[in-house]
Design a protein around this motif. Structure first.
Motif, PDB file in Angstrom:
ATOM      1  N   VAL A  68     -20.137   5.442  75.059  1.00 13.44           N
ATOM      2  CA  VAL A  68     -21.635   5.485  75.238  1.00 13.44           C
ATOM      3  C   VAL A  68     -22.344   6.681  74.526  1.00 13.44           C
ATOM      4  O   VAL A  68     -23.478   6.687  74.168  1.00 13.44           O
ATOM      5  N   LEU A  69     -21.596   7.569  73.797  1.00 15.41           N
ATOM      6  CA  LEU A  69     -22.182   8.572  72.992  1.00 15.41           C
ATOM      7  C   LEU A  69     -22.903   7.899  71.991  1.00 15.41           C
ATOM      8  O   LEU A  69     -24.119   8.318  71.344  1.00 15.41           O
ATOM      9  N   GLY A  70     -22.429   6.790  71.221  1.00 14.15           N
ATOM     10  CA  GLY A  70     -22.974   5.995  70.055  1.00 14.15           C
ATOM     11  C   GLY A  70     -24.432   5.391  70.568  1.00 14.15           C
ATOM     12  O   GLY A  70     -25.027   5.260  69.532  1.00 14.15           O
ATOM     13  N   GLY A  71     -24.443   5.269  71.870  1.00 15.22           N
ATOM     14  CA  GLY A  71     -25.777   4.363  72.204  1.00 15.22           C
ATOM     15  C   GLY A  71     -26.844   5.798  72.583  1.00 15.22           C
ATOM     16  O   GLY A  71     -28.154   5.473  73.162  1.00 15.22           O
ATOM     17  N   MET A  72     -26.564   7.100  72.582  1.00 11.74           N
ATOM     18  CA  MET A  72     -27.512   8.079  72.990  1.00 11.74           C
ATOM     19  C   MET A  72     -28.410   8.516  71.856  1.00 11.74           C
ATOM     20  O   MET A  72     -28.199   9.487  71.213  1.00 11.74           O
ATOM     21  N   ALA A  73     -29.429   7.877  71.574  1.00 11.08           N
ATOM     22  CA  ALA A  73     -30.092   7.912  70.307  1.00 11.08           C
ATOM     23  C   ALA A  73     -30.852   9.238  70.331  1.00 11.08           C
ATOM     24  O   ALA A  73     -31.212   9.568  69.076  1.00 11.08           O
ATOM     25  N   CYS A  74     -31.065   9.790  71.474  1.00  9.24           N
ATOM     26  CA  CYS A  74     -31.989  11.113  71.334  1.00  9.24           C
ATOM     27  C   CYS A  74     -31.140  12.428  70.906  1.00  9.24           C
ATOM     28  O   CYS A  74     -31.661  13.350  70.758  1.00  9.24           O
ATOM     29  N   ALA A 122     -24.769   7.669  80.107  1.00  9.90           N
ATOM     30  CA  ALA A 122     -25.202   6.240  79.343  1.00  9.90           C
ATOM     31  C   ALA A 122     -26.847   6.223  79.822  1.00  9.90           C
ATOM     32  O   ALA A 122     -27.493   5.794  79.289  1.00  9.90           O
ATOM     33  N   ARG A 123     -27.053   6.695  80.913  1.00 10.76           N
ATOM     34  CA  ARG A 123     -28.208   6.382  81.595  1.00 10.76           C
ATOM     35  C   ARG A 123     -29.079   7.636  81.273  1.00 10.76           C
ATOM     36  O   ARG A 123     -30.557   7.577  81.713  1.00 10.76           O
ATOM     37  N   LEU A 124     -28.835   8.716  80.759  1.00 12.47           N
ATOM     38  CA  LEU A 124     -29.550   9.967  80.318  1.00 12.47           C
ATOM     39  C   LEU A 124     -30.105   9.720  78.891  1.00 12.47           C
ATOM     40  O   LEU A 124     -29.617  10.058  77.905  1.00 12.47           O
ATOM     41  N   VAL A 125     -31.123   9.023  78.910  1.00 11.76           N
ATOM     42  CA  VAL A 125     -31.698   8.357  77.721  1.00 11.76           C
ATOM     43  C   VAL A 125     -32.454   9.396  76.985  1.00 11.76           C
ATOM     44  O   VAL A 125     -32.926   9.271  75.652  1.00 11.76           O
ATOM     45  N   ALA A 126     -33.081  10.384  77.776  1.00  7.39           N
ATOM     46  CA  ALA A 126     -33.836  11.681  77.051  1.00  7.39           C
ATOM     47  C   ALA A 126     -32.938  12.691  76.504  1.00  7.39           C
ATOM     48  O   ALA A 126     -33.523  13.788  75.767  1.00  7.39           O
ATOM     49  N   LEU A 127     -31.493  12.630  76.789  1.00  3.99           N
ATOM     50  CA  LEU A 127     -30.683  13.770  76.515  1.00  3.99           C
ATOM     51  C   LEU A 127     -30.561  14.158  75.063  1.00  3.99           C
ATOM     52  O   LEU A 127     -30.564  13.327  74.134  1.00  3.99           O
ATOM     53  N   THR A 128     -30.785  15.456  74.459  1.00  4.36           N
ATOM     54  CA  THR A 128     -30.790  15.730  73.373  1.00  4.36           C
ATOM     55  C   THR A 128     -29.590  16.674  72.915  1.00  4.36           C
ATOM     56  O   THR A 128     -29.047  16.989  71.853  1.00  4.36           O
ATOM     57  N   LEU A 137     -25.525   8.175  65.410  1.00  6.82           N
ATOM     58  CA  LEU A 137     -26.702   8.988  65.885  1.00  6.82           C
ATOM     59  C   LEU A 137     -27.519   9.478  64.710  1.00  6.82           C
ATOM     60  O   LEU A 137     -27.177  10.770  64.173  1.00  6.82           O
ATOM     61  N   GLU A 138     -28.678   9.104  64.505  1.00  6.28           N
ATOM     62  CA  GLU A 138     -29.400   9.233  63.365  1.00  6.28           C
ATOM     63  C   GLU A 138     -30.062  10.678  63.644  1.00  6.28           C
ATOM     64  O   GLU A 138     -30.470  11.311  62.405  1.00  6.28           O
TER      65      GLU A 138
END
Length: 279
Positions: A226-232, A200-206, A258-259
């Motif tokens: 947590v996957l649903g919040g990993m926007a990138c 959840a802390r890996l905000v840049a993960l693609t 995840l758009e």
């Protein structure tokens, strides 16, 4: 070798100023370990130390870790197949940062870069299994590249729950990470629960690979939270995880949020399907 013979061999190596000390299959029992430790304190010029195939166990490994600091020139250390458990490797990993010249650990030349820090990419797929050391070694060093790492491959390492416990905190500190491969590590639902807060802390993960990990429904649910919040995220893979209906429902709900997701479980057509333009 008997403890007396071992003490003599190591002492002679120290007096000669030998640079390489090969003691594979020669050390067994507390007395032999004590003889080794005493002797190594007199070998400051040693650059290569082969202690593989010995019955150290955890207590012996702890004793060895305490003398490693007396070997400032050490560039290669081999402890493979020496019956080290979690606490033994934990002791060794605590000693490693003090070995400024160490470049190769258990035959793995990539240790030099891990120890030096500042890595952009860590390619350690299968390394822990092939070179037989604990994930605690990697965990202890990851922070040295926390600000620079963009790619980490720890696939095929049989991490299991213990490895997830050791790696969770340092992985969560990799703020620039864009690509993470944890495939085929037998993580299980317990490991998934340990890793979820860090992910959840890996905000840049693609790009994220969690395939072949035996997650089951519970593990899939833990990660979906947590996957649903990993926007990138543009690609996520959770194939071959013994996931059934409830787990897939949780995953489906997460990925629907995840758009940016373009690839799901290796299928590049997901973006078109989500957009409603699939043919």
């Amino acid at each position: 070798l008997t403890p007396t013979e071992l003490a003599s061999v190591v002492a002679q190596a120290g007096r000669r100023g030998d640079s390489w000390l090969a003691l594979s299959e020669n050390i067994s029992g507390d007395s032999a370990v004590r003889a080794l430790v005493v002797g190594l304190r007199c070998c400051p010029s040693v650059t290569g130390l082969d202690l593989s195939n010995n019955g150290f166990a955890d207590q012996g490994a702890t004793s060895v870790s305490e003398v490693l600091g007396a070997l400032p020139a050490l560039t290669s250390l081999d402890l493979r197949r020496s019956s080290l458990g979690a606490s033994g490797w934990a002791a060794i990993s605590q000693a490693l940062p003090g070995l400024g010249s160490l470049a190769t650990l258990n035959g793995w030349p990539g240790f030099r870069g891990l120890r030096a820090g500042g890595l952009l990419s860590l390619g350690a797929g299968g390394v822990l299994v092939e070179h037989a050391f604990s994930s605690s070694v990697v965990a202890a060093m990851l922070s040295r590249s926390a600000a620079t790492l963009t790619t980490v491959d720890l696939s095929d390492n049989n991490l299991r729950q213990q490895g997830c416990r050791e790696l969770a905190q340092p992985l969560g500190g990799l703020a620039s990470l864009t690509r993470l491969d944890l495939g085929n590590n037998s993580i299980g639902p317990e490991g998934a629960a340990l890793l979820a807060p860090s992910l959840a802390r890996l905000v840049a993960l693609t790009w994220l690979n969690l395939s072949d990990n035996g997650l089951g429904d519970q593990g899939a649910t833990n990660l979906s939270e947590v996957l649903g919040g990993m926007a990138c995220l543009t690609s996520v893979d959770v194939r071959r995880n013994v996931i059934r209906t409830s787990g897939w429902m949780a995953v489906a709900h997460a990925v629907s949020r995840l758009e940016s997701l373009a690839e799901f479980n290796g299928w590049s057509g997901y973006a078109a399907l989500r957009a409603g333009s699939a043919v």
